[in-house]
Structure formats: C-alpha cells, structure tokens
Design a protein around this motif. Sequence first.
Motif, PDB file in Angstrom:
ATOM      1  N   SER A 183     115.647  68.811  25.840  1.00  0.00           N
ATOM      2  CA  SER A 183     114.371  68.853  25.134  1.00  0.00           C
ATOM      3  C   SER A 183     114.470  68.411  23.679  1.00  0.00           C
ATOM      4  O   SER A 183     113.460  68.056  23.068  1.00  0.00           O
ATOM      5  CB  SER A 183     113.787  70.264  25.202  1.00  0.00           C
ATOM      6  N   LYS A 240     104.354  77.299  37.135  1.00  0.00           N
ATOM      7  CA  LYS A 240     104.361  77.054  35.698  1.00  0.00           C
ATOM      8  C   LYS A 240     105.700  76.490  35.231  1.00  0.00           C
ATOM      9  O   LYS A 240     105.753  75.571  34.402  1.00  0.00           O
ATOM     10  CB  LYS A 240     104.022  78.340  34.938  1.00  0.00           C
ATOM     11  N   CYS A 241     106.796  77.036  35.731  1.00  0.00           N
ATOM     12  CA  CYS A 241     108.120  76.553  35.328  1.00  0.00           C
ATOM     13  C   CYS A 241     108.317  75.094  35.735  1.00  0.00           C
ATOM     14  O   CYS A 241     108.889  74.294  34.984  1.00  0.00           O
ATOM     15  CB  CYS A 241     109.212  77.414  35.955  1.00  0.00           C
ATOM     16  N   LEU A 266     106.024  72.696  36.220  1.00  0.00           N
ATOM     17  CA  LEU A 266     105.243  71.797  35.373  1.00  0.00           C
ATOM     18  C   LEU A 266     105.856  71.696  33.979  1.00  0.00           C
ATOM     19  O   LEU A 266     105.896  70.608  33.383  1.00  0.00           O
ATOM     20  CB  LEU A 266     103.798  72.289  35.285  1.00  0.00           C
ATOM     21  N   SER A 267     106.347  72.823  33.458  1.00  0.00           N
ATOM     22  CA  SER A 267     106.978  72.807  32.139  1.00  0.00           C
ATOM     23  C   SER A 267     108.250  71.958  32.158  1.00  0.00           C
ATOM     24  O   SER A 267     108.469  71.127  31.261  1.00  0.00           O
ATOM     25  CB  SER A 267     107.304  74.234  31.699  1.00  0.00           C
ATOM     26  N   ASP A 268     109.104  72.150  33.168  1.00  0.00           N
ATOM     27  CA  ASP A 268     110.350  71.386  33.253  1.00  0.00           C
ATOM     28  C   ASP A 268     110.081  69.883  33.327  1.00  0.00           C
ATOM     29  O   ASP A 268     110.782  69.085  32.707  1.00  0.00           O
ATOM     30  CB  ASP A 268     111.150  71.811  34.484  1.00  0.00           C
ATOM     31  N   ASP A 299     107.536  68.227  32.178  1.00  0.00           N
ATOM     32  CA  ASP A 299     107.033  67.757  30.886  1.00  0.00           C
ATOM     33  C   ASP A 299     106.249  66.444  31.024  1.00  0.00           C
ATOM     34  O   ASP A 299     106.588  65.432  30.417  1.00  0.00           O
ATOM     35  CB  ASP A 299     108.197  67.585  29.894  1.00  0.00           C
ATOM     36  N   HIS A 342     112.523  68.961  29.943  1.00  0.00           N
ATOM     37  CA  HIS A 342     112.333  70.322  29.439  1.00  0.00           C
ATOM     38  C   HIS A 342     112.994  71.374  30.322  1.00  0.00           C
ATOM     39  O   HIS A 342     112.712  72.564  30.182  1.00  0.00           O
ATOM     40  CB  HIS A 342     110.838  70.631  29.302  1.00  0.00           C
ATOM     41  N   THR A 390     114.604  74.296  28.490  1.00  0.00           N
ATOM     42  CA  THR A 390     113.805  75.192  27.655  1.00  0.00           C
ATOM     43  C   THR A 390     113.528  76.533  28.326  1.00  0.00           C
ATOM     44  O   THR A 390     113.172  77.497  27.650  1.00  0.00           O
ATOM     45  CB  THR A 390     112.452  74.544  27.282  1.00  0.00           C
ATOM     46  N   ASP A 391     113.671  76.595  29.632  1.00  0.00           N
ATOM     47  CA  ASP A 391     113.442  77.860  30.316  1.00  0.00           C
ATOM     48  C   ASP A 391     114.638  78.782  30.109  1.00  0.00           C
ATOM     49  O   ASP A 391     115.786  78.366  30.265  1.00  0.00           O
ATOM     50  CB  ASP A 391     113.208  77.626  31.812  1.00  0.00           C
TER      51      ASP A 391
END
Length: 481
Positions: A73, A96-97, A99-101, A103, A109, A112-113
């Motif tokens: 990230s 959610k994880c 979609l965040s990963d 990015d 990303h 970032t978790d």
Amino acid sequence: MTLRLVRLASAWLQCASVLSGIVIVGLCGQAAAQDMSVIKHIVFIVKENRTYDVYFGAYNKHGADGSTQIKLSNGTTVAAIHLPDSTPADICHGWKCTLSDMDFGKMDHFDTDRSCTANGKLICAAQMDGTDLPNYYSYADNFVLGDRFFSSITATSFPNHLYTIAGTSGGVISQGLLGSTGKTEVGCRADEGTLAQQLDEFGNLTTQYPCYDYTTLGDLLTAAGVSWKSYAPGNIAYNAYNAINHIYNNSTTWDATYAPDTQFVTDVQNGNLPSVSWLVTLGGNEHPPISTCMGQNWAVQEINAVMQSKYWTTEPTAIVMTWDDFGGFYDHVTPPSEDLYGFGPRVPLLIISPYAKPGYVSHTTMEASSVLKFIEERFGLPSLGNRDLIVNDISDAFNFSQTPNPPLVLSQTSCPFVSSAETFPAQKIGTTSVPFNVTWSNVSTATANFSSITTTGDFAQTNNCKSVIAGQFCTITFKFT
C-alpha cells in the motif's frame, strides 16, 4: 458492419470469412471429432481460500501468469516470503476486506488489513512453490492450469460455494451468524436466529436465514435424468446443497444425492460414480490454518482413485479442481468487473482428464459458473439463467479428439507437523513480546491426545491442544520475555 453469430456449442470449431467488409463468424466442420460426449463423468472438487499467486505465482512454465513480487500500500514492491504449511492464523476475506484489498483493481491494499500480519510477518504476501506443492505442479505440467479463473463473488466461502451449484448466491455476501454469539452457521440446518447478509442489485443490504429455494444445477440434472451427487461433510459452508430448502428438507432427494466425502473413493472403486459430482472435504480443504500438504495429499488420494479405475479408461472423467475464494492472500491480476458481486481475486484452476490438453495453460477468463456451463453443454441441459448464461465455459482446456492422456498416479508427500522455527524481533530486557502463534496440524489418521506441552528458557506458552481429531488443528501461543 460486423455480424457475429454466437458460439452455440463448445464442441464445434469456429470458422470465419470476410465478404464485402462483413465478417461472418460461423460454425464449421469436425463436430464429430470434437464431440464432448467422450467425457462420461465430471467431478467438481472445490478447495478453500488460496489465490493463484500464493500457489502458482512461482510456476513459470507454458506462459503462466504468476508473480513472486507483491505490491504494498505504500507504493513499494517486495519479494513474496515463504508461506508455512500450516499458517499461524486465518486472514480476513469477507466482503469488506475483499473490496479493500482489491483497492478498485489496483491490487495493492492486502497488507493494510491487520489480519495480514502474523508473527511479525505479512503472511498475506507469502507464497509457496514447487517444493511445497510437487503434486499440484505435476498436475499443471501434465494437464491444464488456468491462470484466469476468478472467485465468483467478492466474499467468503459460503456465497462462493453457492455459485458452484447455482451460478449465483442469490445476493448472499456473508456466512450465517447466530446473533451476537459469534457462532458461524450456514444452510437449512442452522440454528434459529442465524442470519446471513444479502445485497440486492440496488445495493440494499438485508439479512435472512441462510436457507433458500432457487434452482440449482442439481435440479436441472434431476429433471434430465442425469445422475449426480454431492460428496461433502454433513455440515458447514462447504456443502452448498445444505442451503437449498427443497433439496435438504426433501429426504428422498437428499438421500439420493448426498453422501459423505469419505464415500467418494469407495463409490469410484465400486463403479458407482454418478455422471456429475461435487466433492468437498474438511480436514484436507486447505482453509487456513489447515495444512496445505495434508490437503494436497487428500486431493492426490481422490484423483488417484479415478485414474486407477474405469473412470479414466472406458468411462473418461473430467476432474475440475479449484479453490473457492482468495482467503485474504495476495494476487496481482485485476479481476474483471462482471456485475455488482464479482469477480473476486484469482484462484487456481486445475483440469485433469484423459482429454485435457497436456501441459497447457488456459488464459480464458472463467469462474465457478463456467464449470456449470460446461456441464449444461455436455448433458444438453438448459441454462440456469444466472452467471452460467454469460460466462465462458471451460472447453478451452480440452481436445476431445486427442489420444487420451495416460493416468498420472502420484505418491503422497510427508507433511510437517509445525513450522520448524519462528524468530522473535528484538525485545527490551524484562518485557514480554507480543504473542506468536504456531498451528499444529494432525496429519495422521488417528485422534491425537495431548498430555502436556512445555517450553524451556525465556519462553512461555498457552494452547488449546487437548484432543485433536485427524485432519484438524490446534494453536500454541508463545511469548518471549
């Protein structure tokens, strides 16, 4: 002006001609030579929680698209570290994880978790290689590896397994959760009060008891008189037919189409394999922190049984093995955006058959519904009208007119019990470190009973290791002072 005729059957070859600026793509020749009916049985094996890169990023043959470099990230790129056989922990891989990963497709990303870091290492940015996975690499060398096979939905196991039987999750994006207890349950056997999240096409989020009544491929097979069976543990998310009300709660249908996963080899050896089967397991499913080695050995056992039976020679089988979701692990390829629900990150695909193209890497974009589409085409079934209607099938992996591949009977490998070492960072004198976890996997065939676990020197431990059945695991937590 371009006129294109949609390919109606994978077994036909396309030909094209140009006439007055109009390109006509038609169907031509060799229908008999490319007759997919040479495949008599299809076995769909679904494993758990690994990306393509975590297993095949180091596989560099036949133009396979893997990466041993990880984008972080902060904009830097680092070499992937080695992933232990039994990971120290699971990694977040829910809606959610995911979609965040991803990015927005930049795939940078994952780190970032918080769950990516375990024992001071970015385990989500780790991978294995051919030394760890000799038999999976042998299957890739001799049959078909897919490097554009994606998880069906940007979510966890339960929704992805629903895609393997229906080409949809019906909007389900989570496991079932029993109130505030933290107990995860799915399907029509879940306790009253269990709820799974559902997202509709307009983005509205609701919850519902995880038992549904939409049409599955099993229903189409039954209507067409084609035999099928789901081989699976009796509970948990991996047995997707648990979640279909008119199948699970109809004892006649359930008794005819469900069997424990342990019965698969017996049915093969006794000549009782149905035309279509789903095969999932628990102890050998590779869901972190379960041993990858143990999962690989389980797969070899099941595949060897087919190869050593009539289902390789006189009644040829297509074995399709994939992993249901990415498990929080890194992958460098941006998934296509098919709809609101997916695709999720890439997962490995192995296709093993007398008629699989030998040593071939398929770059065709596919997901679990692609397998359903192939089954529909092979047995003359209608479409479910879900993802199976629009995705590519898996026919790119086959040459139905080739000289059949010989069986490749492999030996199981010796599995480690735990990681051999963990290194704590520098620690101030007289203070205690953060906890480090080590997973102990029972790779034997008997229950393991612990009488004691001890440490020496500047280490202390706690554990939940008491009685561990075959194929399961326990966790030992260490601290350094």
